[in-house]
Scaffold this motif. Sequence first.
Motif, mmCIF file in Angstrom:
data_model
loop_
_atom_site.group_PDB
_atom_site.id
_atom_site.type_symbol
_atom_site.label_atom_id
_atom_site.label_comp_id
_atom_site.label_asym_id
_atom_site.label_seq_id
_atom_site.Cartn_x
_atom_site.Cartn_y
_atom_site.Cartn_z
ATOM 1 N N GLY A 298 0.792 -1.222 0.000
ATOM 2 C CA GLY A 298 0.000 0.000 0.000
ATOM 3 C C GLY A 298 0.820 1.265 0.000
ATOM 4 O O GLY A 298 0.280 2.357 -0.228
ATOM 5 N N ARG A 299 2.126 1.156 0.259
ATOM 6 C CA ARG A 299 2.998 2.342 0.278
ATOM 7 C C ARG A 299 4.025 2.293 -0.853
ATOM 8 O O ARG A 299 4.405 3.338 -1.389
ATOM 9 N N PHE A 300 4.509 1.094 -1.178
ATOM 10 C CA PHE A 300 5.537 0.933 -2.209
ATOM 11 C C PHE A 300 4.933 0.300 -3.459
ATOM 12 O O PHE A 300 4.005 -0.506 -3.372
ATOM 13 N N THR A 301 5.481 0.671 -4.613
ATOM 14 C CA THR A 301 5.054 0.107 -5.882
ATOM 15 C C THR A 301 6.273 -0.254 -6.718
ATOM 16 O O THR A 301 7.130 0.600 -6.965
ATOM 17 N N ILE A 302 6.333 -1.513 -7.145
ATOM 18 C CA ILE A 302 7.404 -1.959 -8.022
ATOM 19 C C ILE A 302 6.893 -1.945 -9.466
ATOM 20 O O ILE A 302 5.726 -2.263 -9.729
ATOM 21 N N SER A 303 7.765 -1.551 -10.381
ATOM 22 C CA SER A 303 7.410 -1.556 -11.793
ATOM 23 C C SER A 303 8.669 -1.818 -12.610
ATOM 24 O O SER A 303 9.784 -1.715 -12.084
ATOM 25 N N ARG A 304 8.480 -2.140 -13.873
ATOM 26 C CA ARG A 304 9.636 -2.385 -14.733
ATOM 27 C C ARG A 304 9.322 -1.894 -16.135
ATOM 28 O O ARG A 304 8.167 -1.844 -16.553
ATOM 29 N N ASP A 305 10.384 -1.564 -16.859
ATOM 30 C CA ASP A 305 10.286 -1.155 -18.260
ATOM 31 C C ASP A 305 11.293 -2.015 -19.019
ATOM 32 O O ASP A 305 12.492 -1.717 -19.016
ATOM 33 N N ASN A 306 10.822 -3.071 -19.635
ATOM 34 C CA ASN A 306 11.727 -4.008 -20.302
ATOM 35 C C ASN A 306 12.412 -3.374 -21.515
ATOM 36 O O ASN A 306 13.513 -3.773 -21.885
ATOM 37 N N ALA A 307 11.765 -2.399 -22.136
ATOM 38 C CA ALA A 307 12.377 -1.732 -23.285
ATOM 39 C C ALA A 307 13.598 -0.922 -22.874
ATOM 40 O O ALA A 307 14.526 -0.740 -23.665
ATOM 41 N N LYS A 308 13.597 -0.445 -21.635
ATOM 42 C CA LYS A 308 14.703 0.373 -21.132
ATOM 43 C C LYS A 308 15.608 -0.399 -20.183
ATOM 44 O O LYS A 308 16.567 0.171 -19.646
ATOM 45 N N ASN A 309 15.308 -1.671 -19.932
ATOM 46 C CA ASN A 309 16.082 -2.473 -18.972
ATOM 47 C C ASN A 309 16.128 -1.813 -17.596
ATOM 48 O O ASN A 309 17.189 -1.708 -16.976
ATOM 49 N N MET A 310 14.976 -1.373 -17.122
ATOM 50 C CA MET A 310 14.899 -0.666 -15.851
ATOM 51 C C MET A 310 13.845 -1.296 -14.946
ATOM 52 O O MET A 310 12.816 -1.794 -15.417
#
Length: 124
Positions: free
Chosen positions: A66-78
């Motif tokens: 509820g406080r932290f959010t993980i995300s990724r951008d595979n096109a940018k390798n991030m």
Amino acid sequence: QVQLVESGGGLVQAGGSLRLSCAASGRTFSSYTLGWFRLPPGKERDFVATISWSGGSTGYADSVKGRFTISRDNAKNMVYLQMNSLKPEDTAVYYCAAAPYSGRAYYAHLYDYWGQGTQVTVSS
């Protein structure tokens, strides 16, 4: 091989926000599950968050849900960790890690590659 480099740590007051970033090298980045772990001072390493290879599935420790959010951008390798409503107990060195799986991975021993860590300090 995957190499990981974290950034974005720093000093913030309680209630504030930070966004951690992790830059990955390696042509197979998108096939790895990614995670964030943290090492609080004087304590053992804790799981924080995990995200599947596609980004479609995530998991969190109860302490950050509820406080932290993980995300990724595979096109940018991030991979990112958005941290809101920070508390002093969130103070730790934060590490991103990569595991050779497609789904979520909650345990440190599943991860093959680790970054060098970035310090997050939350003042009261």
